[in-house]
Scaffold this motif. Sequence first.
Motif, PDB file in Angstrom:
ATOM      1  N   ASN A   1       1.217  -3.178 -10.216  1.00 43.36           N
ATOM      2  CA  ASN A   1       1.831  -3.692 -11.442  1.00 43.36           C
ATOM      3  C   ASN A   1       1.516  -2.812 -12.639  1.00 43.36           C
ATOM      4  N   ALA A   2       0.276  -2.329 -12.701  1.00 45.46           N
ATOM      5  CA  ALA A   2      -0.118  -1.486 -13.832  1.00 45.46           C
ATOM      6  C   ALA A   2       0.468  -0.087 -13.720  1.00 45.46           C
ATOM      7  N   VAL A   3       0.284   0.546 -12.569  1.00 51.68           N
ATOM      8  CA  VAL A   3       0.726   1.936 -12.409  1.00 51.68           C
ATOM      9  C   VAL A   3       2.237   2.055 -12.541  1.00 51.68           C
ATOM     10  N   SER A   4       2.975   1.084 -12.005  1.00 50.73           N
ATOM     11  CA  SER A   4       4.433   1.132 -12.096  1.00 50.73           C
ATOM     12  C   SER A   4       4.928   0.994 -13.535  1.00 50.73           C
ATOM     13  N   ARG A   5       4.065   0.518 -14.415  1.00 47.42           N
ATOM     14  CA  ARG A   5       4.409   0.403 -15.829  1.00 47.42           C
ATOM     15  C   ARG A   5       3.832   1.549 -16.666  1.00 47.42           C
ATOM     16  N   GLY A   6       3.235   2.519 -16.005  1.00 48.28           N
ATOM     17  CA  GLY A   6       2.735   3.678 -16.723  1.00 48.28           C
ATOM     18  C   GLY A   6       1.302   3.565 -17.190  1.00 48.28           C
ATOM     19  N   TYR A   7       0.504   2.731 -16.526  1.00 51.97           N
ATOM     20  CA  TYR A   7      -0.908   2.556 -16.874  1.00 51.97           C
ATOM     21  C   TYR A   7      -1.796   3.011 -15.719  1.00 51.97           C
ATOM     22  N   ALA A   8      -3.004   3.413 -16.057  1.00 52.34           N
ATOM     23  CA  ALA A   8      -4.047   3.524 -15.047  1.00 52.34           C
ATOM     24  C   ALA A   8      -4.720   2.160 -14.931  1.00 52.34           C
TER      25      ALA A   8
ATOM     26  N   TYR B   1       0.830  -1.199   0.000  1.00 50.65           N
ATOM     27  CA  TYR B   1       0.000   0.000   0.000  1.00 50.65           C
ATOM     28  C   TYR B   1       0.870   1.258   0.000  1.00 50.65           C
ATOM     29  N   LEU B   2       1.952   1.249   0.779  1.00 56.29           N
ATOM     30  CA  LEU B   2       2.844   2.399   0.806  1.00 56.29           C
ATOM     31  C   LEU B   2       3.526   2.603  -0.540  1.00 56.29           C
ATOM     32  N   LYS B   3       3.940   1.513  -1.170  1.00 57.43           N
ATOM     33  CA  LYS B   3       4.552   1.607  -2.497  1.00 57.43           C
ATOM     34  C   LYS B   3       3.568   2.173  -3.505  1.00 57.43           C
ATOM     35  N   LEU B   4       2.305   1.722  -3.421  1.00 55.25           N
ATOM     36  CA  LEU B   4       1.284   2.205  -4.347  1.00 55.25           C
ATOM     37  C   LEU B   4       0.999   3.684  -4.100  1.00 55.25           C
ATOM     38  N   GLN B   5       0.928   4.092  -2.828  1.00 57.99           N
ATOM     39  CA  GLN B   5       0.671   5.491  -2.504  1.00 57.99           C
ATOM     40  C   GLN B   5       1.761   6.410  -3.049  1.00 57.99           C
ATOM     41  N   GLU B   6       2.987   5.919  -3.094  1.00 54.90           N
ATOM     42  CA  GLU B   6       4.100   6.736  -3.559  1.00 54.90           C
ATOM     43  C   GLU B   6       3.984   7.092  -5.038  1.00 54.90           C
ATOM     44  N   ILE B   7       3.359   6.192  -5.830  1.00 55.62           N
ATOM     45  CA  ILE B   7       3.354   6.397  -7.277  1.00 55.62           C
ATOM     46  C   ILE B   7       1.979   6.656  -7.861  1.00 55.62           C
ATOM     47  N   ALA B   8       0.912   6.475  -7.062  1.00 52.80           N
ATOM     48  CA  ALA B   8      -0.426   6.477  -7.642  1.00 52.80           C
ATOM     49  C   ALA B   8      -1.356   7.485  -6.980  1.00 52.80           C
TER      50      ALA B   8
ATOM     51  N   ASP C   1     -13.001   1.520  -8.711  1.00 49.61           N
ATOM     52  CA  ASP C   1     -11.771   2.001  -8.080  1.00 49.61           C
ATOM     53  C   ASP C   1     -10.770   2.338  -9.175  1.00 49.61           C
ATOM     54  N   ILE C   2     -10.123   3.485  -9.043  1.00 44.99           N
ATOM     55  CA  ILE C   2      -9.196   3.969 -10.054  1.00 44.99           C
ATOM     56  C   ILE C   2      -7.835   4.224  -9.417  1.00 44.99           C
ATOM     57  N   TYR C   3      -6.793   3.680 -10.034  1.00 48.40           N
ATOM     58  CA  TYR C   3      -5.415   3.882  -9.601  1.00 48.40           C
ATOM     59  C   TYR C   3      -4.635   4.359 -10.835  1.00 48.40           C
ATOM     60  N   ARG C   4      -4.045   5.569 -10.746  1.00 48.44           N
ATOM     61  CA  ARG C   4      -3.357   6.106 -11.920  1.00 48.44           C
ATOM     62  C   ARG C   4      -2.072   6.798 -11.501  1.00 48.44           C
ATOM     63  N   PRO C   5      -1.107   6.875 -12.411  1.00 47.01           N
ATOM     64  CA  PRO C   5       0.175   7.491 -12.065  1.00 47.01           C
ATOM     65  C   PRO C   5       0.015   8.952 -11.651  1.00 47.01           C
ATOM     66  N   LYS C   6       0.833   9.361 -10.679  1.00 47.19           N
ATOM     67  CA  LYS C   6       0.840  10.761 -10.279  1.00 47.19           C
ATOM     68  C   LYS C   6       1.368  11.622 -11.419  1.00 47.19           C
ATOM     69  N   GLY C   7       0.914  12.870 -11.461  1.00 47.61           N
ATOM     70  CA  GLY C   7       1.339  13.779 -12.507  1.00 47.61           C
ATOM     71  C   GLY C   7       0.203  14.097 -13.451  1.00 47.61           C
ATOM     72  N   ASN C   8       0.521  14.827 -14.505  1.00 47.08           N
ATOM     73  CA  ASN C   8      -0.498  15.295 -15.451  1.00 47.08           C
ATOM     74  C   ASN C   8      -0.463  14.564 -16.786  1.00 47.08           C
ATOM     75  N   GLN C   9       0.330  13.502 -16.889  1.00 48.58           N
ATOM     76  CA  GLN C   9       0.446  12.807 -18.164  1.00 48.58           C
ATOM     77  C   GLN C   9      -0.824  12.025 -18.491  1.00 48.58           C
ATOM     78  N   LYS C  10      -1.080  11.877 -19.775  1.00 41.84           N
ATOM     79  CA  LYS C  10      -2.198  11.047 -20.234  1.00 41.84           C
ATOM     80  C   LYS C  10      -1.687   9.620 -20.405  1.00 41.84           C
TER      81      LYS C  10
ATOM     82  N   ILE D   1      -5.034   7.538  -5.917  1.00 38.33           N
ATOM     83  CA  ILE D   1      -5.997   6.487  -5.611  1.00 38.33           C
ATOM     84  C   ILE D   1      -7.377   7.110  -5.428  1.00 38.33           C
ATOM     85  N   ASP D   2      -8.314   6.670  -6.222  1.00 35.90           N
ATOM     86  CA  ASP D   2      -9.674   7.213  -6.167  1.00 35.90           C
ATOM     87  C   ASP D   2     -10.656   6.044  -6.114  1.00 35.90           C
ATOM     88  N   GLN D   3     -11.109   5.701  -4.915  1.00 34.95           N
ATOM     89  CA  GLN D   3     -11.948   4.521  -4.721  1.00 34.95           C
ATOM     90  C   GLN D   3     -13.425   4.886  -4.634  1.00 34.95           C
ATOM     91  N   LYS D   4     -14.239   3.920  -5.030  1.00 33.39           N
ATOM     92  CA  LYS D   4     -15.698   4.015  -4.990  1.00 33.39           C
ATOM     93  C   LYS D   4     -16.221   5.207  -5.795  1.00 33.39           C
TER      94      LYS D   4
END
Length: 625
Positions: A91-98, A26-33, A52-61, A35-38
Amino acid sequence: MRKKYFLVICCLITICSFAQDTAAIYLKLQEIAIIDQKVMMPMRDGIRLATDIYRPKGNQKVPIVFSKTPYQFNTWVDGKMTTRTMEEAYNAVSRGYAYVVQNERGRYFSEGEWDILGAPITDGYDAFTWMAKQPWSNGKIGVIGCSSTAEWQMAVASQNHPALAAMVAQGFGAGVGRVGKFMEQGNWYRGGAQQMLFTAWLYGTQNDKFKPTFPKNIQQKDLQRLQRFYDMSTEMPRVDWASGLRHLPVQDIIKNAKGQEGIYEDMIRRKPNDPKWFKGGLYHDNMPLNVPAYWFVSWYDVSSAPNIALFNHVRKTAKEKAIADNQYLVIAPVLHCSYKRATENTIVGERSVGDARLNYDELTWGWFDLLLKGEKNDFKDKNPRVRYYTMGSNKWQQAESFPPPGAEMQSFYLTSGGKANTRNGDGMLSSTVPKEDKPDAFVYDPMNPVPSYGGNVCCTGNAVQGGSFDQSKMELRDDILVYTSDELKEGIEVSGFIESTLFVSSTGPDTDITIKLIDVYPDGKAYNLDETIQRLRYREGYDKEVFMQKGKVYKVDLTPMVTSNYFAAGHRIRIEVTSSNFPRFERNMNTGGNNYDEATGIKVENKIHHSTQYPSVIKLPVVKK
């Protein structure tokens, strides 16, 4: 006492380790993502689906990997944080996916009424539209899932949404209604006989008509708070399905187990061609499918043959060559959705099939990188069109199609002196047709059916253990006809669809015919490869019921089986023929009645005929090397 304390200490260590792992993920995910649940995603009819939506931090598409499921994905269950959703998201967010995961309509926090195989396909289409419009989306969506998390993909893909760019469908047979020779209506049927997996599965899955729900238009912030202590999961009492599935009539099995009152009682009454099968989420072969797809099948799954048939159908019917060329297939020697459980010594049931491992993460993300990110990677250079595992020789093989080019159908005719009962009988498989008809007879008693032993199954609880098991003890039953080839002087590879035509007569108006393909080892062990069944009232098609006349001989073409197996020198090829494989398939009561509402059956004598006039035959796709 020491043992008791030792077990307590071990449990505490395991719990602490799990908590540490969960917190770390969870801490690793929080660092890079972000998190927008429900998020309550709106559908066109106003129903909102929990997402539930998990996407990379920043403004990139970024591209989106989307998983839609009837199963629980809440990150909080029983007041504790779980890891599976977070692992997939990481796994997804660390590879640049939502990574977006959503419950089907009527499941858990999603609004509306749930209907297995019947949810409107517009839900998927509307979800694609919503996601593609988000400011953080690059407009490309890939879908992924196994079993019920994959079954919805094909029908929605037929809607041709412009944002859907790639599919990864694994163990997806529950979404295939009709394709070619197969009319299973999402694995509900095989050859017109009910597959009992759905009885056990629906007991623990279907929504009760009185299930609690949240108020309509409840706000996201309240759902985020509530998810920590209300997971909306039904806790069903355990059922001994080995005995529970024996209850008659079958329409009352869930009721007898004091299960939820849901859609089972309606579905069990449907015939194979009921119009309800053609509404909602099932894919049928008159629907276009023009999306690049990576298909994953396994030899001991419940629907290997129709799944492979769908792959072939899409390649043949795709409107554009580019779409046909973007269909890939993997067939692994494992059970339903068990791809990553293959080991250096993969044992499926009792049979070792060797080192069947593959790097599935590398395959999946390489596919998505190519199609969702547009990367010029080496996916197509490294991966064949079809990668299939041949049991017996225990190796991965590759081909441009399946069956592989060069596979030729070789006929093995049933013959005997009229006493093929049991493996000690005189049933043989021969390259020539017997001239004189000496039919083999057996009595089929639905109150004493042949029990399922291993096989190509899913989701039956403790009733059937899937995989390959030694059938030789089973073959001592007098109601099993056994036909065996001579010992093979040279090994042969059988890879492709197996066709079976039997000539049958019966003393009853209706009955079933079942068949298994077996690899017999020199020591006598007989390992099952695939199996099928045909309800004889549907022998002329699933749009009508045609009953039998006593003693009249009928030609029966069984639904094709499929495998890839190397029968080594000294082995023998065998088939078993009988009239039940229970509880893999429901029992035929033999009366010609509805079957689902019958509590007693009648015994019938069934005969298999084999002669010049009645050439009962099994045709195997033999690959010449």
